[in-house]
Design a protein around this motif. Structure first.
Motif, PDB file in Angstrom:
ATOM      1  N   VAL A   1     -24.533  27.044  36.740  1.00  0.00           N
ATOM      2  CA  VAL A   1     -25.656  26.332  37.377  1.00  0.00           C
ATOM      3  C   VAL A   1     -26.209  25.265  36.436  1.00  0.00           C
ATOM      4  N   GLU A   2     -26.407  25.620  35.175  1.00  0.00           N
ATOM      5  CA  GLU A   2     -26.901  24.636  34.196  1.00  0.00           C
ATOM      6  C   GLU A   2     -25.971  23.429  34.154  1.00  0.00           C
ATOM      7  N   ARG A   3     -24.670  23.667  34.042  1.00  0.00           N
ATOM      8  CA  ARG A   3     -23.718  22.550  33.968  1.00  0.00           C
ATOM      9  C   ARG A   3     -23.712  21.749  35.260  1.00  0.00           C
ATOM     10  N   TRP A   4     -23.647  22.450  36.407  1.00  0.00           N
ATOM     11  CA  TRP A   4     -23.557  21.785  37.706  1.00  0.00           C
ATOM     12  C   TRP A   4     -24.730  20.837  37.923  1.00  0.00           C
ATOM     13  N   TRP A   5     -25.931  21.341  37.734  1.00  0.00           N
ATOM     14  CA  TRP A   5     -27.097  20.522  38.059  1.00  0.00           C
ATOM     15  C   TRP A   5     -27.440  19.501  36.994  1.00  0.00           C
TER      16      TRP A   5
ATOM     17  N   GLY B   1     -24.483  12.836  35.678  1.00  0.00           N
ATOM     18  CA  GLY B   1     -23.235  12.207  36.131  1.00  0.00           C
ATOM     19  C   GLY B   1     -22.099  12.309  35.130  1.00  0.00           C
ATOM     20  N   GLU B   2     -22.123  13.337  34.287  1.00  0.00           N
ATOM     21  CA  GLU B   2     -21.080  13.496  33.278  1.00  0.00           C
ATOM     22  C   GLU B   2     -19.785  13.983  33.923  1.00  0.00           C
ATOM     23  N   ASP B   3     -18.687  13.619  33.306  1.00  0.00           N
ATOM     24  CA  ASP B   3     -17.364  14.006  33.807  1.00  0.00           C
ATOM     25  C   ASP B   3     -16.891  15.237  33.040  1.00  0.00           C
ATOM     26  N   VAL B   4     -17.386  16.394  33.447  1.00  0.00           N
ATOM     27  CA  VAL B   4     -16.998  17.667  32.846  1.00  0.00           C
ATOM     28  C   VAL B   4     -16.550  18.602  33.972  1.00  0.00           C
ATOM     29  N   PRO B   5     -15.680  19.542  33.662  1.00  0.00           N
ATOM     30  CA  PRO B   5     -15.207  20.442  34.726  1.00  0.00           C
ATOM     31  C   PRO B   5     -16.290  21.448  35.129  1.00  0.00           C
ATOM     32  N   ASN B   6     -16.213  21.888  36.371  1.00  0.00           N
ATOM     33  CA  ASN B   6     -17.070  22.987  36.815  1.00  0.00           C
ATOM     34  C   ASN B   6     -16.698  24.238  36.047  1.00  0.00           C
TER      35      ASN B   6
ATOM     36  N   ALA C   1     -22.510  32.874  24.738  1.00  0.00           N
ATOM     37  CA  ALA C   1     -22.386  31.677  23.894  1.00  0.00           C
ATOM     38  C   ALA C   1     -22.243  30.429  24.763  1.00  0.00           C
ATOM     39  N   LEU C   2     -21.433  30.518  25.792  1.00  0.00           N
ATOM     40  CA  LEU C   2     -21.270  29.378  26.696  1.00  0.00           C
ATOM     41  C   LEU C   2     -22.591  29.061  27.398  1.00  0.00           C
ATOM     42  N   TRP C   3     -23.285  30.075  27.879  1.00  0.00           N
ATOM     43  CA  TRP C   3     -24.580  29.859  28.540  1.00  0.00           C
ATOM     44  C   TRP C   3     -25.565  29.194  27.579  1.00  0.00           C
ATOM     45  N   HIS C   4     -25.622  29.670  26.327  1.00  0.00           N
ATOM     46  CA  HIS C   4     -26.510  29.040  25.334  1.00  0.00           C
ATOM     47  C   HIS C   4     -26.174  27.555  25.171  1.00  0.00           C
ATOM     48  N   ASN C   5     -24.885  27.252  25.085  1.00  0.00           N
ATOM     49  CA  ASN C   5     -24.460  25.854  24.936  1.00  0.00           C
ATOM     50  C   ASN C   5     -24.865  25.023  26.145  1.00  0.00           C
TER      51      ASN C   5
ATOM     52  N   GLU D   1     -28.580  24.376  26.044  1.00  0.00           N
ATOM     53  CA  GLU D   1     -28.906  23.364  25.030  1.00  0.00           C
ATOM     54  C   GLU D   1     -28.562  21.965  25.547  1.00  0.00           C
ATOM     55  N   ARG D   2     -27.427  21.821  26.208  1.00  0.00           N
ATOM     56  CA  ARG D   2     -27.063  20.511  26.775  1.00  0.00           C
ATOM     57  C   ARG D   2     -28.066  20.094  27.838  1.00  0.00           C
ATOM     58  N   SER D   3     -28.520  21.033  28.649  1.00  0.00           N
ATOM     59  CA  SER D   3     -29.539  20.730  29.663  1.00  0.00           C
ATOM     60  C   SER D   3     -30.824  20.243  29.000  1.00  0.00           C
ATOM     61  N   ARG D   4     -31.235  20.903  27.919  1.00  0.00           N
ATOM     62  CA  ARG D   4     -32.448  20.471  27.193  1.00  0.00           C
ATOM     63  C   ARG D   4     -32.282  19.043  26.667  1.00  0.00           C
ATOM     64  N   GLU D   5     -31.094  18.735  26.145  1.00  0.00           N
ATOM     65  CA  GLU D   5     -30.824  17.382  25.631  1.00  0.00           C
ATOM     66  C   GLU D   5     -30.934  16.351  26.749  1.00  0.00           C
ATOM     67  N   ILE D   6     -30.413  16.675  27.905  1.00  0.00           N
ATOM     68  CA  ILE D   6     -30.466  15.753  29.047  1.00  0.00           C
ATOM     69  C   ILE D   6     -31.908  15.527  29.472  1.00  0.00           C
TER      70      ILE D   6
END
Length: 178
Positions: free
Chosen positions: A73-77, A84-89, A113-117, A120-125
């Motif tokens: 969910v973090e990555r998707w949204w 608009g990043e080009d990363v896989p689901n 670990a993946l969820w934490h990452n 963190e990326r969501s916070r950066e965005i």
């Protein structure tokens, strides 16, 4: 043989109360992080087997599945839809839309670990966005949405899953909490 390895949250500190006088952006960011921490605390002290235990048959819901779901969910949204990043689901399959719950491959520590990452990326965005009025676009409909809407939606997502985590945790070991 009993598993003795338990999951310990990697929080940098205890969950703190929300700032009671804050601007909208700070209040939203703190609330999202509060629920992230709340979810993680609900998983603390359990073995990998307990974290992967299903709630009630025939449901595939588990704490391990929820952490995988929240990473997706973090990555998707935040990354795919808003930035608009080009990363896989993550954990995506057209054949199995509940893959994050049905295929609990890999270990629990990797999932956290993946969820934490992803968090963190969501916070950066969020930090990089010019304002809460900055927009992303829903890929499926082309409909724009604001960062404000996304953060409110994220609060709702975490609140719902924290409630589910409460019920799962209570079933596992009787623990309840805020």
């Amino acid at each position: 043989m009993t598993e003795h390895i338990v999951y310990s949250p990697r929080l940098t500190g205890a969950r703190t109360e929300l700032t009671q006088v804050a601007d909208e952006r700070q209040a939203l960011a703190e609330t999202v992080d509060y629920y992230r921490r709340t979810f993680e605390l609900k998983c603390a002290g359990l073995t990998p087997a307990q974290l992967s235990e299903r709630s009630v048959s025939p449901s595939t819901l588990s704490l391990h599945g929820l952490v995988r779901h929240l990473a997706a969910v973090e990555r998707w949204w935040f990354q795919l839809q808003f930035a608009g990043e080009d990363v896989p689901n993550l954990y995506h399959s057209d054949d199995d839309p509940d893959l994050e719950f049905t295929e609990l491959d890999g270990d629990v520590e990797e999932a956290f670990a993946l969820w934490h990452n992803e968090c963190e990326r969501s916070r950066e965005i969020v930090a990089a966005a010019s304002s809460l009025d900055a927009t992303g676009t829903r890929r499926s409909t082309g409909t724009p949405f604001t960062l404000r809407w996304l953060m409110l939606r994220t609060v709702g997502e975490y609140a719902r899953h924290c409630g589910q985590a409460d019920l799962i945790r209570e079933r596992i070991d009787g623990a309840t909490g805020e």
